[in-house]
Each structure stands twice: as C-alpha cells, then as structure tokens.
Design a protein around this motif. Structure first.
Motif, mmCIF file in Angstrom:
data_model
loop_
_atom_site.group_PDB
_atom_site.id
_atom_site.type_symbol
_atom_site.label_atom_id
_atom_site.label_comp_id
_atom_site.label_asym_id
_atom_site.label_seq_id
_atom_site.Cartn_x
_atom_site.Cartn_y
_atom_site.Cartn_z
ATOM 1 N N ILE A 176 0.779 -0.663 -0.266
ATOM 2 C CA ILE A 176 -0.300 -0.366 0.001
ATOM 3 C C ILE A 176 0.598 1.364 -0.233
ATOM 4 C CG2 ILE A 176 -1.992 1.196 1.507
ATOM 5 C CD1 ILE A 176 -1.465 -1.792 2.435
ATOM 6 N N PRO A 177 1.672 1.213 -1.215
ATOM 7 C CA PRO A 177 1.954 3.383 -1.109
ATOM 8 C C PRO A 177 1.309 4.634 -0.510
ATOM 9 C CG PRO A 177 0.800 2.201 -3.675
ATOM 10 C CD PRO A 177 0.378 1.208 -2.405
ATOM 11 N N GLN A 220 0.625 7.811 4.696
ATOM 12 C CA GLN A 220 2.295 6.882 5.151
ATOM 13 C C GLN A 220 1.074 5.246 5.059
ATOM 14 O OE1 GLN A 220 4.535 6.321 8.486
ATOM 15 N NE2 GLN A 220 5.744 4.978 7.839
ATOM 16 N N GLY A 221 1.801 4.673 3.517
ATOM 17 C CA GLY A 221 1.702 3.072 3.300
ATOM 18 C C GLY A 221 2.249 2.652 3.883
ATOM 19 N N THR A 250 -4.680 5.525 13.111
ATOM 20 C CA THR A 250 -3.168 5.282 14.576
ATOM 21 C C THR A 250 -2.854 4.122 14.258
ATOM 22 O OG1 THR A 250 -4.421 7.489 15.189
ATOM 23 C CG2 THR A 250 -2.797 6.212 16.517
ATOM 24 N N SER A 251 -1.527 3.965 14.801
ATOM 25 C CA SER A 251 -0.688 3.083 14.793
ATOM 26 C C SER A 251 -0.677 2.494 16.072
ATOM 27 C CB SER A 251 0.183 3.161 14.157
ATOM 28 O OG SER A 251 1.234 1.902 14.866
ATOM 29 N N VAL A 252 -1.558 0.838 16.734
ATOM 30 C CA VAL A 252 -1.302 1.249 18.166
ATOM 31 C C VAL A 252 0.146 0.830 18.889
ATOM 32 C CG1 VAL A 252 -2.270 -1.156 19.204
ATOM 33 C CG2 VAL A 252 -3.963 -0.471 18.011
ATOM 34 N N ASP A 261 -2.286 8.590 10.623
ATOM 35 C CA ASP A 261 -2.394 9.047 9.201
ATOM 36 C C ASP A 261 -1.860 8.089 8.443
ATOM 37 O OD1 ASP A 261 -4.374 11.027 9.275
ATOM 38 O OD2 ASP A 261 -2.875 12.411 9.702
ATOM 39 N N VAL A 262 -2.094 6.654 8.999
ATOM 40 C CA VAL A 262 -0.726 5.755 8.232
ATOM 41 C C VAL A 262 -2.074 4.452 8.270
ATOM 42 C CG1 VAL A 262 1.032 5.795 9.515
ATOM 43 C CG2 VAL A 262 -0.319 4.634 10.713
ATOM 44 N N VAL A 263 -1.737 3.676 7.566
ATOM 45 C CA VAL A 263 -2.123 2.177 6.929
ATOM 46 C C VAL A 263 -1.832 1.533 8.300
ATOM 47 C CG1 VAL A 263 -2.673 0.544 5.314
ATOM 48 C CG2 VAL A 263 -2.191 2.412 4.820
#
Length: 177
Positions: free
Chosen positions: A76-77, A93-94, A128-130, A136-138
């Motif tokens: 995922i780009p 961000q991919g 949001t990354s845990v 704003d990330v995949v």
C-alpha cells in the motif's frame, strides 16, 4: 417509519421495509436496521492503490509439516486520504506487509476468502498505529494475519492450530463466506 411502499421482508427478523428505503440503507451498511443481522458483504476503506499478490513456497510452517506454505504480499503506497478516511485530503503513510498460510486445502480456502476481503477493501484501513502511535497510517482492519512463519500465536506466527478457523470466523463476520 411511514406507510410501506413496495414492501420487502427481511428473512433475519421478518420485519418489512420499503424496498427503496432498505436498498438505500444497505448501500451505507448491509445490516438490518432492526436486528443488526448482516445481509451481504461489508465494503471497507482500504486505500484503492493497495495491491495483493501471493506465491507458493517450500517453507514449512510449524504445525503444518506435511505441506509447503503460501506467502501473501500486500503493498500500500503512501497517498492522500479519501472521503471515507478519517482526514480526507491529508496524506497517509503506506506500508508493505507479508503474511503466511499453509498450502493445504484449508489454507487455500482462507486465501480465497482473504482475496475477496481485499477486493472489498476490508483488510486495511487508515488510522492510528497501536504499536507506534503514529496517526494517518495504513493499519490492519480486524482480520488477523500470521506475519511471522514461526514464534507461535503471541508472536503472530505458527504453530497456532486454531488460526485458520478464527480468521474464517472473522471474515464471515464481515460477510466474506
């Protein structure tokens, strides 16, 4: 909640809705407004530029010594968030991820289900990354994957005898059967 025009009866709870009204509701979310029964496949918010490929490998996964494995590659780009994402118009961000399945009948069945989930944009989302706290990330979207061929369930790896059943149940909950 008005007079029913062109009635449609839902089999889940036998309630009757206007055909146009229930069709419009199901476009938003294919779930019965009364009982919550899922009627169809959910559509997700995975970035449209995501790709999924897979390859068979000779690598043996612990617990599945009788067969090789299937390696799934997700790419995922970086991109710009769509209207369905938390912050439309902002960049995200991919990521690139790899996952593993046993190359047996059950593993190939799960691969087909994962492909359908991917086509319905259900495997990833933006949030949001845990693990890092970055926004704003995949991120994964509640369909568990084995991203490590070894290490057991606590390290996202094998052996984990219940994994294929659990992921099949997770996919079914999203309408992927």
């Amino acid at each position: 909640m008005d007079k029913v025009v062109r009635p449609t009866r839902l089999h889940c709870c036998n309630n009757v809705f206007c055909t146009d009204c229930i069709d419009k509701a199901f476009q938003v979310k294919p779930v019965c407004p009364t009982c919550g029964y899922q009627s169809g496949v959910l559509k997700g918010t995975q970035p449209i530029t995501a790709t999924m490929t897979f390859a068979k490998a000779t690598r043996v996964l612990p617990g599945y010594e009788e067969c090789g494995s299937i390696q799934i590659y997700y790419d995922i780009p970086d991109g710009i968030q769509e209207e369905c994402h938390p912050n439309p118009g902002r960049p995200y961000q991919g990521t690139a991820r790899m996952a593993f399945l046993p190359d047996n009948t059950e593993g190939r069945k799960v691969l087909k289900l994962l492909k359908r989930a991917f086509e319905n944009r259900l495997v990833f989302t933006i949030g949001t990354s845990v693990t890092t706290g970055n926004m704003d990330v995949v991120i994964w979207n509640d369909i568990h994957h084995k991203t490590n061929p070894h290490g057991g369930p606590s390290n996202y790896g094998y052996p984990d005898p219940g994994y294929l059943r659990r992921v099949t149940d997770e996919l079914a909950a999203k309408g992927i059967k």
